[in-house]
Scaffold this motif. Structure first.
Motif, PDB file in Angstrom:
ATOM      1  N   GLU A 172       0.833  -1.214   0.000  1.00  0.00           N
ATOM      2  CA  GLU A 172       0.000   0.000   0.000  1.00  0.00           C
ATOM      3  C   GLU A 172       0.860   1.253   0.000  1.00  0.00           C
ATOM      4  O   GLU A 172       0.474   2.289   0.564  1.00  0.00           O
ATOM      5  CB  GLU A 172      -0.918   0.006   1.234  1.00  0.00           C
ATOM      6  CG  GLU A 172      -2.043  -1.002   1.188  1.00  0.00           C
ATOM      7  CD  GLU A 172      -3.116  -0.630   0.180  1.00  0.00           C
ATOM      8  OE1 GLU A 172      -4.098   0.027   0.551  1.00  0.00           O
ATOM      9  OE2 GLU A 172      -2.966  -1.008  -1.007  1.00  0.00           O
ATOM     10  N   ALA A 173       2.025   1.173  -0.617  1.00  0.00           N
ATOM     11  CA  ALA A 173       2.998   2.270  -0.581  1.00  0.00           C
ATOM     12  C   ALA A 173       2.427   3.591  -1.082  1.00  0.00           C
ATOM     13  O   ALA A 173       2.678   4.647  -0.494  1.00  0.00           O
ATOM     14  CB  ALA A 173       4.240   1.893  -1.382  1.00  0.00           C
ATOM     15  N   ASP A 174       1.663   3.562  -2.171  1.00  0.00           N
ATOM     16  CA  ASP A 174       1.119   4.802  -2.736  1.00  0.00           C
ATOM     17  C   ASP A 174       0.207   5.513  -1.743  1.00  0.00           C
ATOM     18  O   ASP A 174       0.292   6.736  -1.571  1.00  0.00           O
ATOM     19  CB  ASP A 174       0.345   4.513  -4.030  1.00  0.00           C
ATOM     20  CG  ASP A 174       1.271   4.104  -5.168  1.00  0.00           C
ATOM     21  OD1 ASP A 174       2.489   4.386  -5.067  1.00  0.00           O
ATOM     22  OD2 ASP A 174       0.791   3.489  -6.130  1.00  0.00           O
ATOM     23  N   LYS A 175      -0.659   4.753  -1.081  1.00  0.00           N
ATOM     24  CA  LYS A 175      -1.585   5.360  -0.113  1.00  0.00           C
ATOM     25  C   LYS A 175      -0.841   5.837   1.135  1.00  0.00           C
ATOM     26  O   LYS A 175      -1.191   6.864   1.722  1.00  0.00           O
ATOM     27  CB  LYS A 175      -2.680   4.367   0.266  1.00  0.00           C
ATOM     28  CG  LYS A 175      -3.658   4.103  -0.861  1.00  0.00           C
ATOM     29  CD  LYS A 175      -4.704   3.075  -0.485  1.00  0.00           C
ATOM     30  CE  LYS A 175      -5.634   2.817  -1.677  1.00  0.00           C
ATOM     31  NZ  LYS A 175      -6.598   1.737  -1.393  1.00  0.00           N
ATOM     32  N   LEU A 176       0.176   5.097   1.534  1.00  0.00           N
ATOM     33  CA  LEU A 176       0.937   5.471   2.724  1.00  0.00           C
ATOM     34  C   LEU A 176       1.795   6.714   2.487  1.00  0.00           C
ATOM     35  O   LEU A 176       2.202   7.371   3.444  1.00  0.00           O
ATOM     36  CB  LEU A 176       1.821   4.305   3.182  1.00  0.00           C
ATOM     37  CG  LEU A 176       1.070   3.064   3.670  1.00  0.00           C
ATOM     38  CD1 LEU A 176       2.043   1.941   3.964  1.00  0.00           C
ATOM     39  CD2 LEU A 176       0.238   3.381   4.913  1.00  0.00           C
ATOM     40  N   ARG A 177       2.068   7.025   1.224  1.00  0.00           N
ATOM     41  CA  ARG A 177       2.820   8.242   0.899  1.00  0.00           C
ATOM     42  C   ARG A 177       1.907   9.439   0.665  1.00  0.00           C
ATOM     43  O   ARG A 177       2.371  10.573   0.535  1.00  0.00           O
ATOM     44  CB  ARG A 177       3.674   8.020  -0.358  1.00  0.00           C
ATOM     45  CG  ARG A 177       4.948   7.231  -0.113  1.00  0.00           C
ATOM     46  CD  ARG A 177       5.897   7.340  -1.296  1.00  0.00           C
ATOM     47  NE  ARG A 177       5.372   6.687  -2.477  1.00  0.00           N
ATOM     48  CZ  ARG A 177       5.698   5.458  -2.865  1.00  0.00           C
ATOM     49  NH1 ARG A 177       6.563   4.748  -2.160  1.00  0.00           N
ATOM     50  NH2 ARG A 177       5.187   4.925  -3.954  1.00  0.00           N
ATOM     51  N   SER A 178       0.606   9.203   0.615  1.00  0.00           N
ATOM     52  CA  SER A 178      -0.341  10.264   0.278  1.00  0.00           C
ATOM     53  C   SER A 178      -0.405  11.332   1.379  1.00  0.00           C
ATOM     54  O   SER A 178      -0.394  11.031   2.567  1.00  0.00           O
ATOM     55  CB  SER A 178      -1.736   9.669   0.063  1.00  0.00           C
ATOM     56  OG  SER A 178      -2.681  10.694  -0.168  1.00  0.00           O
ATOM     57  N   SER A 179      -0.503  12.594   0.935  1.00  0.00           N
ATOM     58  CA  SER A 179      -0.675  13.694   1.887  1.00  0.00           C
ATOM     59  C   SER A 179      -2.149  13.885   2.234  1.00  0.00           C
ATOM     60  O   SER A 179      -2.490  14.640   3.139  1.00  0.00           O
ATOM     61  CB  SER A 179      -0.108  14.995   1.305  1.00  0.00           C
ATOM     62  OG  SER A 179      -0.732  15.294   0.064  1.00  0.00           O
ATOM     63  N   ASN A 180      -3.036  13.185   1.504  1.00  0.00           N
ATOM     64  CA  ASN A 180      -4.464  13.210   1.819  1.00  0.00           C
ATOM     65  C   ASN A 180      -4.714  12.291   3.006  1.00  0.00           C
ATOM     66  O   ASN A 180      -4.423  11.093   2.938  1.00  0.00           O
ATOM     67  CB  ASN A 180      -5.277  12.758   0.600  1.00  0.00           C
ATOM     68  CG  ASN A 180      -6.771  12.752   0.871  1.00  0.00           C
ATOM     69  OD1 ASN A 180      -7.288  11.878   1.555  1.00  0.00           O
ATOM     70  ND2 ASN A 180      -7.456  13.735   0.331  1.00  0.00           N
TER      71      ASN A 180
END
Length: 201
Positions: A118-126
């Protein structure tokens, strides 16, 4: 109510807290980023663990820094996994730590694969998107614990499809790699056709 009765009740509460492991809270949100859905998941799953003989625990901590995330309670705890989120500005750093008795279930590869899934979501500023990724990490950790202690999987655990994202992370990237290979082969074919065409000379 007499002082003797109050002392007796206070003693019972203290013993209860020690025996049930309530001395280590499930949530420590210093960075104030955990939303209600994430908090409810953490509390609900840990409440189920209190009803087991082993009483494992998943602690979620957020701190206002990106490094030095190892929890102080790690070496003093048993049957515990810590999910630590470092926060500084818009940057997030998620790490998983397990106590020695759970090292077999949470190898470095397993921990890395859970976070990578889930790297993309864990990097999200949202924040909502980030919390969605964090809930996946929590559920993945819970699934590993349930498998380790041979508990029946419940609604908080990952589905078989979700588990495959962790067990075989390369499979997620495989379709993209195949598509790129086909594009490259197509371009090479067209380039050769153009070069061999006498009308282009």
């Amino acid at each position: 109510m007499s002082k003797k009765t109050l002392s007796w009740i206070a003693g019972l509460i203290a013993v209860f807290c020690i025996l049930t492991g309530f001395s280590q809270p499930d949530i420590e949100d210093q960075a104030h980023i955990l939303n209600k859905e994430t908090r409810n998941l953490i509390m609900a799953k840990n409440a189920r663990y209190w009803q087991t003989g082993e009483q494992p625990q998943i602690v979620v901590k957020t701190v206002n820094r990106l490094d030095k995330l190892t929890p102080k309670a790690l070496n003093k705890s048993d049957k515990t996994v810590f999910i630590v989120v470092g926060v500084k500005g818009k940057k997030r750093n998620v790490q998983i730590y397990s106590t020695k008795d759970l090292h077999g279930a949470f190898t470095a590869e397993v921990r890395m694969n859970i976070i990578r899934a889930e790297a993309d979501k864990l990097r999200s500023s949202n924040n909502a998107t980030f919390n969605q990724g964090l809930r996946f990490v929590f559920r993945a950790v819970a699934t590993k614990i349930d498998q380790e202690y041979q508990y029946t999987l419940d609604k908080y655990d990952l589905s078989d499809k979700e588990q495959s994202k962790i067990s075989h992370p390369h499979k997620v990237a495989l379709p993209i790699a195949l598509a790129l290979a086909l594009v490259v082969m197509g371009l090479v074919y067209l380039f050769r056709r153009v070069r061999s065409d006498p009308n282009n000379q």
